[in-house]
Scaffold this active site. Structure first.
Site, short mmCIF file in Angstrom:
data_model
loop_
_atom_site.label_atom_id
_atom_site.label_comp_id
_atom_site.label_asym_id
_atom_site.label_seq_id
_atom_site.Cartn_x
_atom_site.Cartn_y
_atom_site.Cartn_z
N GLY A 154 0.80 -1.22 0.00
CA GLY A 154 0.00 0.00 0.00
C GLY A 154 0.83 1.27 0.00
N THR A 155 2.08 1.16 -0.45
CA THR A 155 3.00 2.30 -0.48
C THR A 155 2.47 3.45 -1.32
OG1 THR A 155 4.63 0.52 -0.70
CG2 THR A 155 5.47 2.78 -0.78
N HIS A 177 11.74 1.33 0.99
CA HIS A 177 11.38 -0.03 1.41
C HIS A 177 12.51 -0.61 2.27
CE1 HIS A 177 7.91 -0.22 -1.20
NE2 HIS A 177 8.62 -0.17 -2.32
N ARG A 194 0.67 -5.28 5.45
CA ARG A 194 -0.50 -5.92 4.82
C ARG A 194 -0.39 -7.42 4.98
NH1 ARG A 194 -1.87 -5.35 -1.71
NH2 ARG A 194 -4.05 -5.97 -1.54
N TYR A 220 -2.88 -1.94 6.06
CA TYR A 220 -3.61 -1.67 4.82
C TYR A 220 -5.09 -2.03 4.97
CZ TYR A 220 -4.66 -2.09 -0.24
OH TYR A 220 -5.20 -1.98 -1.49
N ARG A 260 -4.06 -2.02 -9.03
CA ARG A 260 -4.71 -3.23 -9.54
C ARG A 260 -6.09 -3.33 -8.92
NH1 ARG A 260 -4.80 -8.91 -8.82
NH2 ARG A 260 -4.07 -8.57 -6.69
N GLY A 317 -6.73 -3.72 -5.21
CA GLY A 317 -6.78 -3.09 -3.90
C GLY A 317 -7.81 -3.71 -2.98
P1 A3P Z 1 -3.23 -5.28 -5.39
O1 A3P Z 1 -2.19 -5.78 -6.31
O2 A3P Z 1 -3.66 -6.30 -4.37
O3 A3P Z 1 -4.42 -4.69 -6.08
P2 A3P Z 1 2.41 -0.78 -3.40
O4 A3P Z 1 1.90 0.58 -3.62
O5 A3P Z 1 3.09 -0.97 -2.06
O6 A3P Z 1 3.23 -1.25 -4.54
O7 A3P Z 1 1.15 -1.74 -3.29
C1 A3P Z 1 0.36 -2.00 -4.43
C2 A3P Z 1 -0.98 -2.50 -3.96
O8 A3P Z 1 -1.72 -1.39 -3.43
C3 A3P Z 1 -1.80 -3.06 -5.10
O9 A3P Z 1 -2.61 -4.08 -4.53
C4 A3P Z 1 -2.61 -1.85 -5.54
O10 A3P Z 1 -3.77 -2.15 -6.26
C5 A3P Z 1 -2.92 -1.21 -4.19
N1 A3P Z 1 -3.18 0.24 -4.31
C6 A3P Z 1 -2.54 1.13 -5.09
N2 A3P Z 1 -3.08 2.35 -4.96
C7 A3P Z 1 -4.08 2.23 -4.06
C8 A3P Z 1 -5.02 3.15 -3.52
N3 A3P Z 1 -5.04 4.41 -3.91
N4 A3P Z 1 -5.91 2.69 -2.62
C9 A3P Z 1 -5.89 1.38 -2.24
N5 A3P Z 1 -5.04 0.47 -2.72
C10 A3P Z 1 -4.14 0.88 -3.63
#
Ligand code: A3P
Length: 354
Positions: free
Chosen positions: A91-92, A147, A169, A236, A305, A307
């Site tokens: 959720g970065t 990270h 998460r 998350y 993707r 989320g």
């Molecule tokens: P999924 O692949 O399960 O959908 P990071 O940002 O650490 O790379 O994490 C990516 C994950 O956070 C992905 O999960 C992505 O869809 C989700 N994500 C990205 N932007 C988001 C947002 N604005 N709100 C909630 N989830 C989000």
């Protein structure tokens, strides 16, 4: 949000230049190669597009490790710095968008907000690769993202008054998210895709991007218990369940709480909507392909993707889920930390379609 005319986007970090030079993953960008040190490290092909190297008990992609060592040896934190930390795919991107929108809420109007035209990763710099060029000239307080595992951070961060926000998460959803992300990365870098089963095995062995996840999460968890006033630990799943509540917590921790008037005017809801997955995913800027790391093509769309909580159910069988839960429980049991486990919500479990 600001009511006056929107100023230029002057709080954005310098834009990274695309690097088209010949790939040399140990070179980094303008940072020492640490070639001698790196040549002695254990390596593994892993399941990412590039080789993984084991450094101080964690696995790093070879194109990132020089930046991590450089960060560890040379980064000088300011007490006002704020660090957004996470294990990848936890959720970065969302945390970056929320923090950026919150701290700059009096600077930008919604209609012309930088998050509508910039990917969150271009609004808050990642310091794992060539930190110096990414933070040059940034005004204080600086918000930076990494990270990097806690134990590898330089003493100037660990021993100072800077604040750290960590998001974690459920490891099963992280693994699934990482598998999708990695295969998208492999596709754009013309590398053969990796099977889910192989990725799962390596994840369980801790051989993955910044892995093992259990040590990564645990180090920040323990630090948040030791210094709760300096380390905010978010989940998350809890953010998804209560975005406004968690945003208020975040703002308070960042030193810019929402005033009663702002709450009455709906500013919290505006930021939650601006940073929602649905909103960001559908922006033109986040559909485009860009280079954001040296020598590896990252596609902005790959950060957005589904989320969802529990997407692992669509990809893991029950045996896999229980195995990963068991590993996590064994590693973090007794610390007071829990990361979603099958037992918490298995009434909705169904076998993934093969
Ligand atoms: P999924 O692949 O399960 O959908 P990071 O940002 O650490 O790379 O994490 C990516 C994950 O956070 C992905 O999960 C992505 O869809 C989700 N994500 C990205 N932007 C988001 C947002 N604005 N709100 C909630 N989830 C989000």
């Amino acid at each position: 949000m600001a009511t006056s005319p929107s100023p230029s986007h002057d709080s954005l970090p310098p834009k990274q230049q695309e690097d088209n030079s010949e790939p040399d993953p140990t070179r980094g960008q303008g940072i020492p190669a640490y070639k001698e040190l790196i040549s002695t490290l254990p390596s593994h092909k892993g399941w990412h597009p590039t080789l993984l190297l084991k450094y101080q008990d964690f696995w790093f992609p070879e194109y990132i490790l020089p930046g991590i060592i450089n960060l560890q040896q040379h980064f000088k934190a300011c007490p006002s710095d704020l660090f957004l930390m996470s294990y990848p795919k936890s959720g970065t991107t969302w945390l970056k968008a929320l923090a950026f929108a919150t701290i700059n809420r009096n600077r930008y109007q919604l209609a012309n907000h930088p998050l509508l035209s910039h990917n969150p990763h271009d609004c808050i710099p990642v310091i794992d690769v060539d930190f110096a060029s990414r933070i040059e000239g940034m005004p204080s307080p600086r918000i930076l993202q990494s990270h990097c595992p806690f134990s590898l951070l330089p003493d100037s961060i660990k021993g100072s008054d800077c604040r750290i926000i960590y998001v974690c998460r459920d490891a099963k959803d992280v693994m699934v998210s990482d598998w999708f992300f990695t295969n998208r990365l492999r596709r754009s870098n013309e590398v053969e895709l990796v099977q889910f089963g192989k990725a799962f095995e390596l994840f369980c062995e801790g051989i993955c991007y910044y892995g093992p996840i259990w040590d990564h999460v645990l180090e920040y968890w323990e630090e948040s218990l030791r210094r709760p006033e300096r380390v905010l630990f978010l989940k998350y799943e809890e953010m998804l369940a209560d975005p406004a509540g968690n945003l208020k917590k975040l703002a308070e921790f960042m030193g810019c709480p929402f005033s009663p008037d702002e709450e009455k005017d709906g500013v919290v809801g505006e930021i939650v909507r601006l940073c929602s997955l649905e909103k960001l995913k559908n922006l033109e800027v986040n559909k485009r392909s860009e280079f954001i790391m040296p020598h590896i093509k990252f596609d902005y769309g790959s950060y957005f993707r589904k989320g969802e909580v529990g997407d692992w159910r669509n990809h893991m069988n029950l045996e896999m889920a229980l195995r990963l839960d068991g590993i996590i429980r064994e590693k973090i049991g007794g610390t007071g930390l829990t990361l979603g486990s099958v037992g918490d919500s298995d009434s909705s479990y169904r076998q993934p379609s093969s």
